[in-house]
Motif scaffolding. Structure first.
Motif, PDB file in Angstrom:
ATOM      1  N   ARG A   1       7.476  -8.203   5.003  1.00  0.00           N
ATOM      2  CA  ARG A   1       6.050  -8.069   5.297  1.00  0.00           C
ATOM      3  C   ARG A   1       5.268  -9.283   4.769  1.00  0.00           C
ATOM      4  O   ARG A   1       4.321  -9.751   5.405  1.00  0.00           O
ATOM      5  CB  ARG A   1       5.501  -6.776   4.686  1.00  0.00           C
ATOM      6  N   VAL A   2       5.655  -9.789   3.604  1.00  0.00           N
ATOM      7  CA  VAL A   2       4.976 -10.965   3.048  1.00  0.00           C
ATOM      8  C   VAL A   2       5.176 -12.168   3.967  1.00  0.00           C
ATOM      9  O   VAL A   2       4.218 -12.877   4.327  1.00  0.00           O
ATOM     10  CB  VAL A   2       5.499 -11.260   1.627  1.00  0.00           C
ATOM     11  N   VAL A   3       6.401 -12.406   4.367  1.00  0.00           N
ATOM     12  CA  VAL A   3       6.682 -13.554   5.237  1.00  0.00           C
ATOM     13  C   VAL A   3       5.968 -13.393   6.580  1.00  0.00           C
ATOM     14  O   VAL A   3       5.394 -14.350   7.129  1.00  0.00           O
ATOM     15  CB  VAL A   3       8.210 -13.715   5.425  1.00  0.00           C
ATOM     16  N   GLY A   4       5.960 -12.168   7.085  1.00  0.00           N
ATOM     17  CA  GLY A   4       5.266 -11.901   8.353  1.00  0.00           C
ATOM     18  C   GLY A   4       3.773 -12.183   8.238  1.00  0.00           C
ATOM     19  O   GLY A   4       3.163 -12.768   9.150  1.00  0.00           O
ATOM     20  N   ALA A   5       3.177 -11.776   7.130  1.00  0.00           N
ATOM     21  CA  ALA A   5       1.737 -11.998   6.940  1.00  0.00           C
ATOM     22  C   ALA A   5       1.433 -13.495   6.850  1.00  0.00           C
ATOM     23  O   ALA A   5       0.477 -13.989   7.454  1.00  0.00           O
ATOM     24  CB  ALA A   5       1.258 -11.275   5.681  1.00  0.00           C
ATOM     25  N   TYR A   6       2.263 -14.223   6.088  1.00  0.00           N
ATOM     26  CA  TYR A   6       2.070 -15.673   5.996  1.00  0.00           C
ATOM     27  C   TYR A   6       2.229 -16.331   7.374  1.00  0.00           C
ATOM     28  O   TYR A   6       1.498 -17.262   7.720  1.00  0.00           O
ATOM     29  CB  TYR A   6       3.073 -16.281   5.026  1.00  0.00           C
TER      30      TYR A   6
ATOM     31  N   GLU B   1      -6.971  -4.790  10.729  1.00  0.00           N
ATOM     32  CA  GLU B   1      -6.929  -5.823   9.677  1.00  0.00           C
ATOM     33  C   GLU B   1      -6.883  -5.132   8.320  1.00  0.00           C
ATOM     34  O   GLU B   1      -7.877  -4.552   7.875  1.00  0.00           O
ATOM     35  CB  GLU B   1      -8.164  -6.729   9.777  1.00  0.00           C
ATOM     36  N   LEU B   2      -5.743  -5.181   7.670  1.00  0.00           N
ATOM     37  CA  LEU B   2      -5.573  -4.513   6.379  1.00  0.00           C
ATOM     38  C   LEU B   2      -5.802  -5.478   5.222  1.00  0.00           C
ATOM     39  O   LEU B   2      -5.429  -6.648   5.310  1.00  0.00           O
ATOM     40  CB  LEU B   2      -4.160  -3.948   6.251  1.00  0.00           C
ATOM     41  N   GLU B   3      -6.395  -4.961   4.147  1.00  0.00           N
ATOM     42  CA  GLU B   3      -6.444  -5.762   2.917  1.00  0.00           C
ATOM     43  C   GLU B   3      -5.197  -5.426   2.117  1.00  0.00           C
ATOM     44  O   GLU B   3      -5.176  -4.494   1.303  1.00  0.00           O
ATOM     45  CB  GLU B   3      -7.712  -5.500   2.088  1.00  0.00           C
ATOM     46  N   SER B   4      -4.176  -6.186   2.351  1.00  0.00           N
ATOM     47  CA  SER B   4      -2.896  -5.964   1.674  1.00  0.00           C
ATOM     48  C   SER B   4      -2.734  -7.042   0.611  1.00  0.00           C
ATOM     49  O   SER B   4      -2.340  -8.172   0.911  1.00  0.00           O
ATOM     50  CB  SER B   4      -1.742  -6.055   2.676  1.00  0.00           C
ATOM     51  N   GLN B   5      -3.030  -6.677  -0.618  1.00  0.00           N
ATOM     52  CA  GLN B   5      -2.959  -7.670  -1.685  1.00  0.00           C
ATOM     53  C   GLN B   5      -1.510  -8.022  -2.047  1.00  0.00           C
ATOM     54  O   GLN B   5      -1.259  -8.972  -2.769  1.00  0.00           O
ATOM     55  CB  GLN B   5      -3.723  -7.179  -2.916  1.00  0.00           C
ATOM     56  N   SER B   6      -0.576  -7.226  -1.549  1.00  0.00           N
ATOM     57  CA  SER B   6       0.841  -7.559  -1.722  1.00  0.00           C
ATOM     58  C   SER B   6       1.611  -6.911  -0.573  1.00  0.00           C
ATOM     59  O   SER B   6       1.056  -6.091   0.176  1.00  0.00           O
ATOM     60  CB  SER B   6       1.365  -7.040  -3.065  1.00  0.00           C
ATOM     61  N   GLY B   7       2.875  -7.272  -0.490  1.00  0.00           N
ATOM     62  CA  GLY B   7       3.714  -6.658   0.537  1.00  0.00           C
ATOM     63  C   GLY B   7       3.837  -5.156   0.343  1.00  0.00           C
ATOM     64  O   GLY B   7       3.965  -4.401   1.312  1.00  0.00           O
ATOM     65  N   PHE B   8       3.817  -4.723  -0.896  1.00  0.00           N
ATOM     66  CA  PHE B   8       3.856  -3.279  -1.162  1.00  0.00           C
ATOM     67  C   PHE B   8       2.631  -2.588  -0.556  1.00  0.00           C
ATOM     68  O   PHE B   8       2.720  -1.481  -0.032  1.00  0.00           O
ATOM     69  CB  PHE B   8       3.873  -3.017  -2.677  1.00  0.00           C
ATOM     70  N   HIS B   9       1.495  -3.248  -0.674  1.00  0.00           N
ATOM     71  CA  HIS B   9       0.263  -2.660  -0.150  1.00  0.00           C
ATOM     72  C   HIS B   9       0.356  -2.462   1.356  1.00  0.00           C
ATOM     73  O   HIS B   9      -0.002  -1.404   1.873  1.00  0.00           O
ATOM     74  CB  HIS B   9      -0.943  -3.544  -0.480  1.00  0.00           C
ATOM     75  N   GLU B  10       0.814  -3.505   2.054  1.00  0.00           N
ATOM     76  CA  GLU B  10       0.903  -3.369   3.509  1.00  0.00           C
ATOM     77  C   GLU B  10       1.831  -2.219   3.874  1.00  0.00           C
ATOM     78  O   GLU B  10       1.516  -1.391   4.745  1.00  0.00           O
ATOM     79  CB  GLU B  10       1.388  -4.666   4.151  1.00  0.00           C
ATOM     80  N   ALA B  11       2.972  -2.170   3.202  1.00  0.00           N
ATOM     81  CA  ALA B  11       3.946  -1.111   3.505  1.00  0.00           C
ATOM     82  C   ALA B  11       3.345   0.274   3.264  1.00  0.00           C
ATOM     83  O   ALA B  11       3.570   1.221   4.024  1.00  0.00           O
ATOM     84  CB  ALA B  11       5.195  -1.306   2.640  1.00  0.00           C
ATOM     85  N   ALA B  12       2.541   0.384   2.208  1.00  0.00           N
ATOM     86  CA  ALA B  12       1.948   1.685   1.876  1.00  0.00           C
ATOM     87  C   ALA B  12       0.831   2.048   2.840  1.00  0.00           C
ATOM     88  O   ALA B  12       0.763   3.188   3.324  1.00  0.00           O
ATOM     89  CB  ALA B  12       1.412   1.646   0.445  1.00  0.00           C
TER      90      ALA B  12
END
Lengths: 397, 367
Positions: free
Chosen positions: B160-165, B276-287
């Motif tokens: 998810r982190v790589v995808g967001a970047y 558009e999510l505020e995902s401060q980390s990959g964990f956040h997006e997943a949650a």
């Protein structure tokens, strides 16, 4: 939506320098529970919460409203914090008003607490509100800024320090009937004049105390009013104005708004009166609860809110025009901010005292025959201003 | 009653804005939004600010900031939860009929603030503060709780982190960080178990402004073309406690989402073209994906969210600006085809104590 908005319940603690038996969040809870109890409501009856909290630098807990979430029954609810300096309490009332009037929530709890005396010298913190490059070293703070205001006023209109002192004498006398007031008593003009000079021409008694305590108000729509409050105060007018921070930009001949004339008051007052259908404030408003942390502050507002002509407020004070007994309008029957200033909720307390007068539950402070009352609050150095009009009957659109 | 977005602007993102003071950033952004809307400051009857004294580094920061942000000789109010909360407050002011044309402005110069210190100062002085809990630790507690609740593993987080970047790399309004590899994310050092440094979105400096208008204003100014209509907003707050039950329940996020969707008449997340999510980390997006029931990953944060730019206090309002640009067809390289309805999310406080959700709809040529 244009829902009618009514005050359903109010509460305030006794205010004093320190509240050593309770923490900040316990103070907030006491107020929240008190206002709910006053309205005959439970936390489940509340749709949203507006937290009234100014600078947290006094207490040293950043975003202290978060700490209070569970204590004010906010978990799982929409909650937001309003902060406009000294104007915070009035802004919080207006934010809650908007949430109900918009139809987003049927009822909103406004709550806050203050522990300003946690800091040894509030003026040192209040020096930090000024610009780091130009103003802090002067040193500007609220006392020195208000003194500039008073100096200009006294000189322009030929008033004396004794004229300011009469305001303090009236305020302390009024506060004798206010069980929540911080400072109260029978004092004389000579007592005020003999108090230590803080920033010329303001002496210690011309300046508000640092008060701690808490306050809350519940507002709701007509459905909630019918359920919970047989005699609500209706919020019929609100208005707010902000001008520039810079003194210099408010002092030049071409300035849009003159600092000393307090033009934001006139502008907000016009709008507020228009919404509340007030055309002659002196005959239509029976009580004012104006934010007056200095002996000069209410005089300026009375003039700009058209209770009297510019330059006459302190002269009329001599004639008892602003007295509760026998005056033309009862100015700050509570003693006002001169007697009690918990910054975070000072504007909310003004609104509570005004609403209580309209609801006929001001206790020993009650003025007879109140149909309309106005409250105000001021933030920055005359930079943020808001006023609210409460009435016994709702004003239609 | 309809409330429209007439104009938006975001400050060019920067890791450290050295050329401009904070008030200059706010001024340029507010001015750009007014220009985008084709209106002037003098026409405004309200300004709603979202800012934090603690992050701005001065008490009552709006004294200095309000006029540059457009709050001069007008009705102005400030909320301190988040930039997105300011949008909710402004929305109420429009729905109540108190405002016809207003500006919402928020900013954050993260590089000038010790964000971890500010977060630690949020701790109550008796229990939380002595533990030294700041942003990293509270986010890690959140990560721990949601990982257990939803079965989120490190592989998914890295993906998810790589995808967001990667999405952020195409965002013309983003900072365009280099896209890391899955391996580098997975091997980055722990900041607080189980949160690794590369799993978190880097902080940036930024500002955002949005011009709102009532239907009455839009109808009486035919030259003004709305970008979007606000279809719904919801916000809620969680308990101050950081226990696992609170963290994994994500109550405020769910309440905010449900309310915004109810107002917007959205029955299924499949009806949203963009989220558009505020995902401060990959964990956040997943949650958040799981809590909100987002199944269409193509709709997920085309802008890259905080991985594009992350001026902490106003990241959520930047998400809202991105959502508006999507439904207006102005999102540039990250534009989703025929996006008509977009949701934006914001979170704030210790371990996402507060959540805000906003829904925007395209207005096309009809009014």
């Amino acid at each position: 939506m244009n829902e009618t908005v009514a005050v359903l319940g109010t509460f305030q603690t006794e205010f004093r320098t320190h509240h050593l038996r309770h923490t900040f969040v316990e103070q907030a809870q006491i107020a929240a529970a008190g206002a709910l109890h006053d309205a005959g409501m439970t936390p489940d009856d509340i749709g949203a919460i507006v937290f009234s909290l100014g600078p947290t630098t006094f207490m040293g807990v950043a975003d202290a409203d978060r700490w209070a979430i569970d204590y004010v029954f906010g978990a799982g609810k929409p909650m937001l914090r309003v902060h406009t300096g000294g104007a915070t309490g009035g802004s919080a009332v207006q934010a809650a008003y908007n949430l109900v009037r918009a139809g987003l929530h049927r009822s909103v709890l406004i709550v806050g607490a203050e522990r300003i005396a946690e800091t040894p010298d509030a003026q040192k913190v209040l020096n930090l509100i000024f610009d780091v490059f130009y103003e802090r070293d002067m040193p500007l703070a609220t006392n020195t800024s208000a003194a500039l205001w008073a100096t200009r006023y006294l000189e322009r209109y030929g008033n004396t320090q004794e004229d300011l002192a009469r305001v303090v004498v009236r305020a302390r006398r009024n506060a004798l009937k206010n069980p929540h007031a911080h400072l109260k008593g029978i004092i004389t003009v000579a007592d005020v004049m003999a108090s230590p000079m803080i920033s010329h021409p303001l002496k210690l008694f011309d300046i508000c105390p640092r008060s701690s305590g808490s306050a809350a108000m519940v507002v709701g729509n007509m459905d909630m009013a019918r359920r919970f409050q047989p005699r609500p105060a209706f919020i019929n007018g609100v208005a707010s104005r902000t001008t520039t921070h810079w003194f210099g930009d408010r002092m030049t001949p071409s300035a849009d708004s003159d600092f000393f004339d307090f033009d934001v008051v006139a502008s907000a007052g016009r709008e507020c009166y228009g919404r509340a259908n007030i055309s002659d404030p002196l005959s239509e408003i029976q009580v004012t609860e104006l934010y007056d942390p200095y002996s000069i502050t209410a005089a300026l507002q009375l003039e700009r809110l058209r209770f009297c002509s510019p330059g006459t407020a302190l002269k009329l004070e001599r004639d008892g025009y602003w007295n509760v007994e026998g005056g033309a309008v009862a100015v700050n029957p509570s003693g006002g901010t001169l007697c009690t200033n918990p910054i975070a909720v000072a504007g909310l307390v003004r609104a509570i005292d005004a609403a209580n007068q309209v609801m006929g539950k001001a206790g020993a402070m009650q003025v007879s025959g109140v149909r309309n009352a106005i409250s105000s609050s001021v933030g920055g150095i005359g930079q943020f201003y808001n006023c609210t009009i409460f009435g016994t009957e709702p004003v239609g659109d | 009653m309809s409330v429209f977005v007439l104009g938006v602007a975001t400050h060019p993102p920067s890791l450290q804005e050295r050329r401009l003071r904070l008030e200059e950033m706010a001024y340029h952004t507010a001015r750009a939004a007014l220009d985008d809307a084709g209106v002037t400051r003098r026409q405004l009857d309200s300004v709603t600010l979202g800012s934090s004294d603690e992050l701005d580094g001065r008490p009552i920061s709006s004294m200095l900031m309000s006029a540059p942000a457009g709050g001069y000789e007008t009705d102005e109010i400030k909320v301190t939860d988040s930039g997105a909360t300011a949008l909710c407050m402004a929305y109420a002011r429009f729905l109540s009929g108190e405002s016809q044309l207003g500006l919402v402005v928020s900013w954050c110069k993260s590089s000038k603030s010790d964000v971890e210190a500010v977060m630690r100062l949020r701790g109550d002085p008796f229990y939380t503060r002595p533990l030294g809990i700041g942003a990293a630790i509270s986010d890690a507690l959140f990560a721990q709780a949601v990982a257990a609740e939803f079965g989120i593993d490190e592989e998914e987080v890295a993906r998810r982190v790589v995808g967001a970047y990667a999405r952020a790399a195409g965002n013309p309004r983003g900072i365009r960080h280099a896209v890391p590899s899955l391996e580098s994310v997975g091997r980055s050092p722990f900041e607080a178990m189980p949160l690794r440094s590369a799993q978190r979105a880097p902080l940036t400096d930024g500002a955002v402004a949005m011009v709102l208008a009532s239907g009455r204003f839009v109808n009486s100014h035919p030259g003004c073309r709305p970008l979007a209509r606000i279809a719904g907003v919801g916000w809620a707050t969680d308990s101050y406690r950081l226990d696992a039950a609170r963290l994994r329940s994500m109550t405020s996020a769910r309440v905010a989402w449900r309310e915004a969707m109810r107002q917007a008449g959205v029955e299924s997340t499949a009806e949203l073209d963009v989220v558009e999510l505020e995902s401060q980390s990959g964990f956040h997006e997943a949650a958040y994906v799981r809590a909100f029931g987002i199944e269409n990953e193509d709709a997920l944060s085309p802008s890259g969210g905080p991985f594009a730019q992350n001026p902490l206090f106003c990241t959520g309002l930047i998400n809202a600006a991105e959502a508006v640009l999507q439904v207006a067809g102005r999102a540039g390289a990250v534009q989703r085809h025929r996006a008509q309805r977009a949701a934006a999310h914001s979170c704030h406080g210790y371990a996402q104590q507060g959540n805000v959700v906003m829904v925007f709809e395209g207005v096309g040529d009809s009014r």
